[in-house]
Motif scaffolding. Structure first.
Motif, PDB file in Angstrom:
ATOM      1  N   VAL A   1       0.831  -1.200   0.000  1.00  0.00           N
ATOM      2  CA  VAL A   1       0.000   0.000   0.000  1.00  0.00           C
ATOM      3  C   VAL A   1       0.869   1.254   0.000  1.00  0.00           C
ATOM      4  N   ALA A   2       1.941   1.230   0.784  1.00  0.00           N
ATOM      5  CA  ALA A   2       2.855   2.371   0.821  1.00  0.00           C
ATOM      6  C   ALA A   2       3.426   2.655  -0.558  1.00  0.00           C
ATOM      7  N   GLU A   3       3.848   1.601  -1.230  1.00  0.00           N
ATOM      8  CA  GLU A   3       4.401   1.771  -2.575  1.00  0.00           C
ATOM      9  C   GLU A   3       3.358   2.376  -3.514  1.00  0.00           C
ATOM     10  N   LYS A   4       2.125   1.895  -3.438  1.00  0.00           N
ATOM     11  CA  LYS A   4       1.065   2.401  -4.313  1.00  0.00           C
ATOM     12  C   LYS A   4       0.743   3.860  -4.028  1.00  0.00           C
ATOM     13  N   GLU A   5       0.918   4.268  -2.775  1.00  0.00           N
ATOM     14  CA  GLU A   5       0.627   5.659  -2.407  1.00  0.00           C
ATOM     15  C   GLU A   5       1.775   6.603  -2.758  1.00  0.00           C
ATOM     16  N   GLY A   6       2.900   6.042  -3.211  1.00  0.00           N
ATOM     17  CA  GLY A   6       4.018   6.878  -3.608  1.00  0.00           C
ATOM     18  C   GLY A   6       5.070   7.067  -2.539  1.00  0.00           C
ATOM     19  N   ILE A   7       5.005   6.258  -1.495  1.00  0.00           N
ATOM     20  CA  ILE A   7       6.030   6.306  -0.443  1.00  0.00           C
ATOM     21  C   ILE A   7       7.152   5.361  -0.864  1.00  0.00           C
ATOM     22  N   THR A   8       8.334   5.885  -1.016  1.00  0.00           N
ATOM     23  CA  THR A   8       9.446   5.085  -1.527  1.00  0.00           C
ATOM     24  C   THR A   8      10.313   4.499  -0.421  1.00  0.00           C
ATOM     25  N   ALA A   9      10.309   5.139   0.751  1.00  0.00           N
ATOM     26  CA  ALA A   9      11.158   4.680   1.846  1.00  0.00           C
ATOM     27  C   ALA A   9      10.494   5.027   3.172  1.00  0.00           C
ATOM     28  N   ALA A  10      10.817   4.232   4.200  1.00  0.00           N
ATOM     29  CA  ALA A  10      10.236   4.479   5.516  1.00  0.00           C
ATOM     30  C   ALA A  10      11.227   4.146   6.614  1.00  0.00           C
ATOM     31  N   LEU A  11      11.234   4.986   7.624  1.00  0.00           N
ATOM     32  CA  LEU A  11      11.944   4.694   8.861  1.00  0.00           C
ATOM     33  C   LEU A  11      10.978   3.933   9.753  1.00  0.00           C
TER      34      LEU A  11
ATOM     35  N   HIS B   1       9.291 -10.293  -2.507  1.00  0.00           N
ATOM     36  CA  HIS B   1       7.913 -10.157  -3.007  1.00  0.00           C
ATOM     37  C   HIS B   1       7.791  -9.085  -4.089  1.00  0.00           C
ATOM     38  N   GLY B   2       8.927  -8.556  -4.532  1.00  0.00           N
ATOM     39  CA  GLY B   2       8.914  -7.612  -5.642  1.00  0.00           C
ATOM     40  C   GLY B   2       8.315  -6.260  -5.330  1.00  0.00           C
ATOM     41  N   ILE B   3       8.382  -5.854  -4.070  1.00  0.00           N
ATOM     42  CA  ILE B   3       7.835  -4.553  -3.666  1.00  0.00           C
ATOM     43  C   ILE B   3       8.962  -3.522  -3.689  1.00  0.00           C
ATOM     44  N   ASN B   4       8.723  -2.407  -4.363  1.00  0.00           N
ATOM     45  CA  ASN B   4       9.740  -1.350  -4.479  1.00  0.00           C
ATOM     46  C   ASN B   4       9.600  -0.405  -3.293  1.00  0.00           C
TER      47      ASN B   4
END
Length: 256
Positions: free
Chosen positions: A28-38, A69-72
């Motif tokens: 979901v984060a990837e789909k929302e445009g979040i590329t990285a997370a702490l 799982h191929g998630i960017n």
């Protein structure tokens, strides 16, 4: 977008309960445009203790699963560190994870119920060590809600703040939403983060928050908030802007 505060590391606190849920949250984060997370599991809050070495191992395993799982989506180890009188000793013992590789920024949580009396002294000690405390979700703290000048004094002292996207969007009620807007208007906000825990009330909502920020305060504020999230993660200087006290609401005095 970069998210510097979330609870999607599986099975370590009140956030994601398992790897399956965490991977779905990462998607979901990837789909929302979040590329990285702490990733910031609770630490020393009276309920959870997530030691530095344990968090680093858990995050490495999570990143492996994300990649498989191929998630960017890139994740980094961190902690949401609860303020206690023992904080400086924990730092000296090497059990505290900072937000960046250079130990410049510390994600610091205060009790929701108020601001401890020793907070000002603790902030002074941290800043004297070259550590910038990033006060997480100040808009939801009863002490700051009652005394706006307290937040102003801490930012003036050298602290940064992380506002929650959901707060800005009214998830925690109209009063919290309005206070968040006032913090932004006074340049006392440094950046947004999701504080995501699950798929229900504590979701990402980062994109919606930035869209609202653009409409209310313009593209330059959006650029600053996005830059600051990246700067905190990288250990670079942040841009705070010219801070101002939050204007107090005038109380209506009746005729009788």
């Amino acid at each position: 977008m970069i998210d510097i505060h979330c609870h999607i590391l599986p099975g370590v606190d009140d956030g994601s309960p398992d790897m399956e849920t965490s991977l779905k949250l990462a998607e979901v984060a990837e789909k929302e445009g979040i590329t990285a997370a702490l990733l910031t599991p609770h630490h020393m809050d009276g309920e959870y203790v997530n030691h530095k070495n344990d968090v680093e191992k858990e995050v490495a395993e999570f990143q492996k699963q994300i990649n498989d799982h191929g998630i960017n989506f890139k994740v980094f180890p961190g902690q949401e560190v609860h303020i206690t009188g023992e904080l400086l000793y924990e730092i000296d013992d090497g059990d505290i994870l900072f937000a960046d590789p250079y130990n410049r920024y510390l994600m610091l949580e205060l009790p929701h119920t108020g601001v401890p009396e020793y907070t000002e002294n603790m902030l002074f000690e941290l800043i004297a060590r070259g550590i910038t405390p990033v006060i997480v979700h100040p808009e939801r703290n009863y002490g700051f809600q009652d005394d706006h000048d307290l937040l102003y004094s801490f930012v003036e002292q050298g602290a940064a703040t992380q506002l929650t996207a959901s707060s800005y969007l009214g998830v925690f009620g109209k009063e919290v939403e309005k206070f968040t807007e006032e913090i932004i208007k006074a340049n006392l906000g440094t950046t947004f983060a999701s504080d995501a825990h699950n798929f229900k009330g504590r979701r990402y909502r980062m994109g919606d928050a930035y869209n609202k920020l653009k409409k209310q305060f313009g593209i330059k504020m959006v650029a600053r908030y996005e830059y600051n999230a990246k700067a905190i993660l990288n250990g670079d200087d942040i841009e705070q802007g010219t801070i101002m006290p939050i204007k107090k609401k005038k109380k209506f005095l009746g005729l009788f």
